[in-house]
Enzyme design. Structure first.
Site, PDB file in Angstrom:
ATOM      1  N   HIS A 107       0.845  -1.148  -0.064  1.00  0.00           N
ATOM      2  CA  HIS A 107       0.013  -0.009  -0.099  1.00  0.00           C
ATOM      3  C   HIS A 107       0.732   1.167  -0.016  1.00  0.00           C
ATOM      4  O   HIS A 107       0.411   2.166  -0.497  1.00  0.00           O
ATOM      5  CB  HIS A 107      -0.992  -0.013   1.222  1.00  0.00           C
ATOM      6  CG  HIS A 107      -2.143  -0.725   1.257  1.00  0.00           C
ATOM      7  ND1 HIS A 107      -3.143  -0.676   0.115  1.00  0.00           N
ATOM      8  CD2 HIS A 107      -2.692  -1.838   1.832  1.00  0.00           C
ATOM      9  CE1 HIS A 107      -4.007  -1.606   0.415  1.00  0.00           C
ATOM     10  NE2 HIS A 107      -3.792  -2.308   1.314  1.00  0.00           N
ATOM     11  N   ARG A 132     -13.618  -2.818 -14.999  1.00  0.00           N
ATOM     12  CA  ARG A 132     -13.422  -3.980 -14.670  1.00  0.00           C
ATOM     13  C   ARG A 132     -14.429  -4.578 -13.662  1.00  0.00           C
ATOM     14  O   ARG A 132     -15.038  -3.837 -12.852  1.00  0.00           O
ATOM     15  CB  ARG A 132     -12.137  -4.082 -13.660  1.00  0.00           C
ATOM     16  CG  ARG A 132     -11.693  -5.476 -13.089  1.00  0.00           C
ATOM     17  CD  ARG A 132     -10.541  -5.422 -12.294  1.00  0.00           C
ATOM     18  NE  ARG A 132     -10.457  -4.833 -11.066  1.00  0.00           N
ATOM     19  CZ  ARG A 132      -9.725  -4.556 -10.200  1.00  0.00           C
ATOM     20  NH1 ARG A 132      -8.289  -4.754 -10.487  1.00  0.00           N
ATOM     21  NH2 ARG A 132      -9.802  -3.685  -8.999  1.00  0.00           N
ATOM     22  N   ASN A 192       0.649  -6.672 -10.879  1.00  0.00           N
ATOM     23  CA  ASN A 192       0.807  -6.814  -9.449  1.00  0.00           C
ATOM     24  C   ASN A 192       0.614  -8.096  -9.156  1.00  0.00           C
ATOM     25  O   ASN A 192       1.392  -8.785  -8.501  1.00  0.00           O
ATOM     26  CB  ASN A 192      -0.030  -5.861  -8.501  1.00  0.00           C
ATOM     27  CG  ASN A 192       0.129  -4.373  -8.761  1.00  0.00           C
ATOM     28  OD1 ASN A 192       1.231  -3.833  -9.522  1.00  0.00           O
ATOM     29  ND2 ASN A 192      -0.809  -3.694  -8.057  1.00  0.00           N
ATOM     30  N   ARG A 224       3.700  -9.865  -1.827  1.00  0.00           N
ATOM     31  CA  ARG A 224       3.920  -8.396  -2.219  1.00  0.00           C
ATOM     32  C   ARG A 224       4.359  -7.442  -0.964  1.00  0.00           C
ATOM     33  O   ARG A 224       4.709  -6.341  -1.153  1.00  0.00           O
ATOM     34  CB  ARG A 224       2.894  -7.864  -2.974  1.00  0.00           C
ATOM     35  CG  ARG A 224       1.592  -7.530  -2.756  1.00  0.00           C
ATOM     36  CD  ARG A 224       0.576  -7.159  -3.838  1.00  0.00           C
ATOM     37  NE  ARG A 224      -0.525  -6.688  -3.558  1.00  0.00           N
ATOM     38  CZ  ARG A 224      -1.583  -6.412  -4.372  1.00  0.00           C
ATOM     39  NH1 ARG A 224      -1.205  -6.971  -5.485  1.00  0.00           N
ATOM     40  NH2 ARG A 224      -2.450  -5.822  -3.879  1.00  0.00           N
ATOM     41  N   CYS A 279      -2.191  -2.428 -16.826  1.00  0.00           N
ATOM     42  CA  CYS A 279      -3.010  -1.559 -15.945  1.00  0.00           C
ATOM     43  C   CYS A 279      -2.397  -1.728 -14.636  1.00  0.00           C
ATOM     44  O   CYS A 279      -3.001  -1.308 -13.567  1.00  0.00           O
ATOM     45  CB  CYS A 279      -4.281  -1.845 -16.010  1.00  0.00           C
ATOM     46  SG  CYS A 279      -5.085  -3.439 -15.588  1.00  0.00           S
TER      47      CYS A 279
END
Length: 558
Positions: free
Chosen positions: A188, A323, A435, A446, A483
């Site tokens: 984040h 999406r 990601n 991550r 994206c």
């Protein structure tokens, strides 16, 4: 003497200033019980009031924020309202006569242990629960709550890690750079730093030794932090900062005229306005979760139509890629996701939720179709977490039934990248979500600082998956975009274009920097840079080779 600390650069640019460290976390309350004369019901009411107050604060902050920040704060507010925390704390006050603050601490510990045991995305939420706990305990004990300090001047923020709620409230006018001991390239902290245009370095163990009021220079491109910088270092940082005051008016193209659509990622209506103001050629990722997060029941079709129309109206005549609901993993929703999955990151998420709740997807597509008919934007629709050609075919057929002919898929699963030709025999386009693609390809959480070196789209294996997807798109004459956060990296953008990507969608603040690089390099130079990155032995070696081959990056202060 200048000393350089090293970490992972996650948000490009250079920032110089005096260090301000995050305050120590709220101390664990003593394991004390209520006095015999204490009013138990008043203690229970104090827990409920403190929890409600924290939820109200976070909700208000979410309403005042935009884009990813608003989404993060909305999730935090929902967590503060979770009865698993507040109700258990009240039970402990009544049944065990715990003090309110101790009851909250112990109730939070149970939730944290449960999430940690689940692993993956759910384990990442332990930081959020601890932040909510600290805020509630601070209210109960009258101490200063967690939050970013305000020294009254611009500063470099240094922390072990930042809670999402803290990161979402950062003010780029005050915070000139961020350095954290923990975190990773897609944490984040990294994502929000990029969205705010704040240079940032994460996973820098040496940052634990930085002290308040010392001056440092932070390079978010190279991942370095200079201690005791010279006058020349400070002057260079100021020149680099000045060079980044640029704008984008489109269209995106390379120096020799090769078109690359430069689009924006949008999470809510206010984010759409910011993206349009930044010159985005359209929207490459419209996250529709903002309609659903923080709710116990699905929003009505009418509610969804109104929300989608607001975003589409900002891009009349331009492409908007919508999406469908990406629920599951770190975004659980009670009306579509199940509790207790042993590994939610590999569980029922994204399009997979439609197997159990097809009516939710059906109503969402109905709402998207109605919004598209009412506005003038060019609406494309894509599904998240598609893994097989059969899934792609079923989604496209469903979109066709709703009158949505431009139906595509997110490529986040390595299987979809490796079989992209078969997937794109059905889907009309693909968009790479780098990601998750990186996380799944490298088997690296991550959020873990220990795995930060693995969690980067510069990994040659990840770039090979991008190349495979682009080959599948070329074979089927289907466009392939990116994206994920990779699109916002000005050094990686030429590599992606060289691999065959036709559009890049990013945080609006990154548009000008990415456009400035592309307009200074030719398509052939992009292809050469791509070959260097894919052929490198490591991510660091590939990044270094590309930066050496493209001196324009340094010239532009990137």
């Amino acid at each position: 003497m200048t000393v350089a600390l090293r970490g992972v650069g996650v948000s490009p640019g250079t920032g110089a200033g005096m260090v301000v460290t995050m305050p120590a976390p709220v101390a664990e309350p003593p394991a004390a019980g209520l006095s015999p004369a204490a009013d138990v019901e008043a203690a229970c009411a104090a827990v409920e009031a403190a929890t409600a107050g924290v939820q109200a604060d976070l909700t208000a902050a979410a309403a005042a924020a935009t884009g990813t920040s608003a989404e993060v704060l909305t999730v935090a507010a929902a967590m503060a309202a979770d009865p698993a925390l507040g109700a258990d704390a009240v039970r402990r006050v009544r049944a065990e006569r715990r003090t309110p603050e101790r009851a909250v601490w112990e109730a939070a510990a149970v939730v944290i242990d449960q999430l940690a045991a689940l692993g993956g995305y759910m384990a990442e939420r332990t930081r959020d629960v601890a932040d909510i706990r600290d805020r509630v305990v601070a209210r109960l004990t009258g101490v200063r709550p967690p939050g970013v300090p305000d020294p009254g001047r611009p500063f470099v923020l240094v922390a072990h890690d930042l809670a999402p709620a803290d990161t979402a409230t950062l003010d780029p006018a005050r915070v000139v750079a961020i350095v954290t001991v923990g975190g990773g390239p897609t944490s984040h902290t990294a994502i929000l730093a990029r969205s705010l245009g704040i240079p940032a370095v994460v996973a820098a163990p040496g940052a634990a030794g930085l002290a308040d009021d010392e001056t440092v220079v932070v390079d978010g491109s190279s991942g370095t932090v200079l201690r005791e910088p010279s006058a020349d270092d400070l002057a260079a940082a100021e020149r680099a900062r000045a060079r980044r005051d640029r704008t984008f008016s489109g269209p995106g193209r390379t120096a020799d005229g090769h078109r690359v659509q430069l689009l924006a990622n949008v999470a809510d209506p206010s984010g759409a306005r910011a993206a349009a103001d930044a010159g985005a050629e359209g929207v490459g990722l419209f996250r529709t979760e903002f309609c659903f997060l923080g709710r116990t029941e699905e929003p009505s079709v009418a509610e969804q139509v109104q929300a989608y129309r607001t975003v589409l109206a900002a891009f009349a005549g331009r492409k908007v890629v919508v999406r469908t609901l990406d629920a599951g993993a770190d975004k659980p929703l009670p009306f579509v996701t199940a509790e207790g999955e042993p590994n939610p990151a590999l569980g029922v998420r994204g399009l997979r939720t439609a197997a159990r709740h097809p009516e939710v997807l059906d109503r969402q597509l109905d709402a998207i179709a109605q919004a598209a008919a009412a506005e003038d934007a060019e609406v494309w629709v894509m599904a998240p977490m598609v893994a097989t050609p059969d899934e792609a075919a079923a989604f496209v057929a469903l979109c066709d039934r709703h009158g949505l002919p431009q139906a595509g898929v997110m490529v986040e699963v390595p299987a979809a990248a490796l079989c992209s030709g078969a997937v794109l025999a059905h889907a009309r386009f693909a968009s790479l979500g780098t990601n998750d693609l990186t996380q799944y390809a490298m088997a690296a959480d991550r959020e873990l600082a220990d795995l930060a070196a693995l969690s980067t789209p510069w990994q040659p294996a990840v770039l090979q998956l991008v190349a495979a997807t682009c080959r599948g798109g070329a074979d089927r004459d289907r466009p392939v975009g990116v994206c994920g956060e990779a699109a916002a990296d000005p050094a990686l953008a030429p590599v992606l274009v060289g691999l065959g990507v036709s559009s890049l969608s990013m945080t609006p603040r990154a548009l000008a920097d990415v456009a400035a690089v592309l307009e200074r390099v030719t398509l052939e130079e992009c292809r050469a840079a791509a070959a260097l990155a894919v052929g490198a032995a490591t991510a660091d070696a590939g990044r270094a080779a590309v930066r050496e081959a493209l001196p324009v990056l340094a010239e532009l202060g990137l």
